[in-house]
Enzyme design. Structure first.
Site, mmCIF file in Angstrom:
data_model
loop_
_atom_site.group_PDB
_atom_site.id
_atom_site.type_symbol
_atom_site.label_atom_id
_atom_site.label_comp_id
_atom_site.label_asym_id
_atom_site.label_seq_id
_atom_site.Cartn_x
_atom_site.Cartn_y
_atom_site.Cartn_z
ATOM 1 N N TYR A 49 35.256 38.585 47.301
ATOM 2 C CA TYR A 49 35.195 38.795 45.852
ATOM 3 C C TYR A 49 34.170 37.869 45.179
ATOM 4 C CZ TYR A 49 39.156 42.039 45.725
ATOM 5 O OH TYR A 49 39.975 43.139 45.881
ATOM 6 N N PHE A 57 39.531 36.214 35.816
ATOM 7 C CA PHE A 57 40.618 36.665 36.688
ATOM 8 C C PHE A 57 40.428 36.253 38.150
ATOM 9 C CE2 PHE A 57 37.626 40.290 36.280
ATOM 10 C CZ PHE A 57 37.321 40.522 37.612
ATOM 11 N N ARG A 85 36.170 56.098 46.859
ATOM 12 C CA ARG A 85 36.326 55.533 45.517
ATOM 13 C C ARG A 85 37.030 56.536 44.584
ATOM 14 N NH1 ARG A 85 35.368 50.113 44.079
ATOM 15 N NH2 ARG A 85 34.755 50.866 42.041
ATOM 16 N N THR A 91 39.463 51.378 38.408
ATOM 17 C CA THR A 91 39.931 50.003 38.655
ATOM 18 C C THR A 91 41.235 49.712 37.919
ATOM 19 O OG1 THR A 91 37.641 49.291 38.946
ATOM 20 C CG2 THR A 91 39.268 47.577 38.465
ATOM 21 N N ARG A 102 45.584 54.861 42.886
ATOM 22 C CA ARG A 102 45.967 53.959 41.781
ATOM 23 C C ARG A 102 46.659 54.737 40.661
ATOM 24 N NH1 ARG A 102 40.220 50.641 41.812
ATOM 25 N NH2 ARG A 102 40.763 49.065 43.389
ATOM 26 N N HIS A 115 41.569 48.257 47.903
ATOM 27 C CA HIS A 115 40.144 47.987 47.687
ATOM 28 C C HIS A 115 39.310 49.029 48.420
ATOM 29 C CE1 HIS A 115 36.249 45.964 47.609
ATOM 30 N NE2 HIS A 115 36.146 46.340 48.869
HETATM 31 P P1 DAT Z 1 37.338 47.695 42.061
HETATM 32 O O1 DAT Z 1 38.467 47.106 42.886
HETATM 33 O O2 DAT Z 1 37.749 49.000 41.434
HETATM 34 O O3 DAT Z 1 36.044 47.779 42.830
HETATM 35 P P2 DAT Z 1 36.166 45.428 40.642
HETATM 36 O O4 DAT Z 1 35.264 45.257 41.817
HETATM 37 O O5 DAT Z 1 35.554 45.502 39.295
HETATM 38 O O6 DAT Z 1 37.106 46.714 40.819
HETATM 39 O O7 DAT Z 1 37.218 44.226 40.602
HETATM 40 C C1 DAT Z 1 37.790 43.763 41.805
HETATM 41 C C2 DAT Z 1 39.262 43.527 41.577
HETATM 42 O O8 DAT Z 1 39.437 42.481 40.631
HETATM 43 C C3 DAT Z 1 40.017 44.719 40.999
HETATM 44 O O9 DAT Z 1 40.415 45.642 41.992
HETATM 45 C C4 DAT Z 1 41.172 44.065 40.332
HETATM 46 C C5 DAT Z 1 40.594 42.746 39.838
HETATM 47 N N1 DAT Z 1 40.170 42.866 38.449
HETATM 48 C C6 DAT Z 1 39.068 43.497 37.980
HETATM 49 N N2 DAT Z 1 38.988 43.412 36.652
HETATM 50 C C7 DAT Z 1 40.089 42.711 36.263
HETATM 51 C C8 DAT Z 1 40.597 42.288 35.020
HETATM 52 N N3 DAT Z 1 39.968 42.556 33.877
HETATM 53 N N4 DAT Z 1 41.775 41.588 35.003
HETATM 54 C C9 DAT Z 1 42.414 41.305 36.150
HETATM 55 N N5 DAT Z 1 41.991 41.673 37.374
HETATM 56 C C10 DAT Z 1 40.845 42.366 37.419
HETATM 57 MG MG MG Z 2 34.789 46.308 43.514
#
Ligand code: DAT
Ligand code: MG
Length: 149
Positions: A49, A57, A85, A91, A102, A115
């Site tokens: 991450y 977060f 996806r 998300t 989801r 993920h």
């Molecule tokens: P995704 O998992 O859909 O690729 P992302 O890469 O933007 O989404 O974010 C990774 C993870 O981080 C996501 O699955 C959950 C967490 N996350 C993202 N945005 C968040 C937020 N605003 N508050 C809390 N957790 C968050």
């Molecule tokens: Mg992501």
């Protein structure tokens, strides 16, 4: 052949959704080429991450991903990265369409079950981060002629 990295997060495992989730990719027609049940180290979580390192977060996300076992997987198939996806959904589960993982099973962005790699470059990076080459199995399902012409 295109491959993507998927991981059922600790909430998906704790809620008993492993079979349901694997079944969705299996019945769609994608091919499982890597699978392991594991606890994630903080180092692996922070690397995986890393793009979110500066986000508020991030600490909670790393705590969550390391809080229990996950199912790490590599799936193969034409267009699997974008298709997975779509199967996963948006998300924030409150915005995920019904019928997506989801959308069907989650209500909170911090507990969104699974993920999936978001692009070809991240798929390559994440597969290499989570799996050794020898942990991936190249094989041709016998039903392939019934899946693609
Ligand atoms: P995704 O998992 O859909 O690729 P992302 O890469 O933007 O989404 O974010 C990774 C993870 O981080 C996501 O699955 C959950 C967490 N996350 C993202 N945005 C968040 C937020 N605003 N508050 C809390 N957790 C968050
Ligand atoms: Mg992501």
């Amino acid at each position: 052949m295109e491959r993507t990295f998927l991981a059922i997060k600790p909430d998906g495992v704790q809620r008993g959704l492993v079979g349901e989730i694997i079944g969705r990719f299996e019945t769609k027609g994608f091919t499982l080429v890597g699978l392991k049940f594991m606890t994630v180290s903080r180092e692996l979580a922070e690397t995986h991450y890393g793009v979110h390192r500066e986000r508020p977060f991030f600490p909670g996300l790393v705590d969550f991903i390391t809080s229990g076992p996950v199912v790490a997987m590599v799936w193969e198939g034409d267009g699997v990265i974008a298709s997975a996806r779509k199967i996963i959904g948006a998300t924030n589960p409150l915005n995920s369409e019904p019928g997506t993982i989801r959308g069907d099973f989650a209500v909170n962005v911090g507990r969104n079950i699974i993920h999936g790699s978001d692009a070809p470059e991240t798929a390559l990076e994440e597969i290499a981060l989570w799996f050794k080459q020898e942990e991936l199995v190249s094989w041709q399902p016998q039903i392939m002629p019934w899946l693609r012409e």
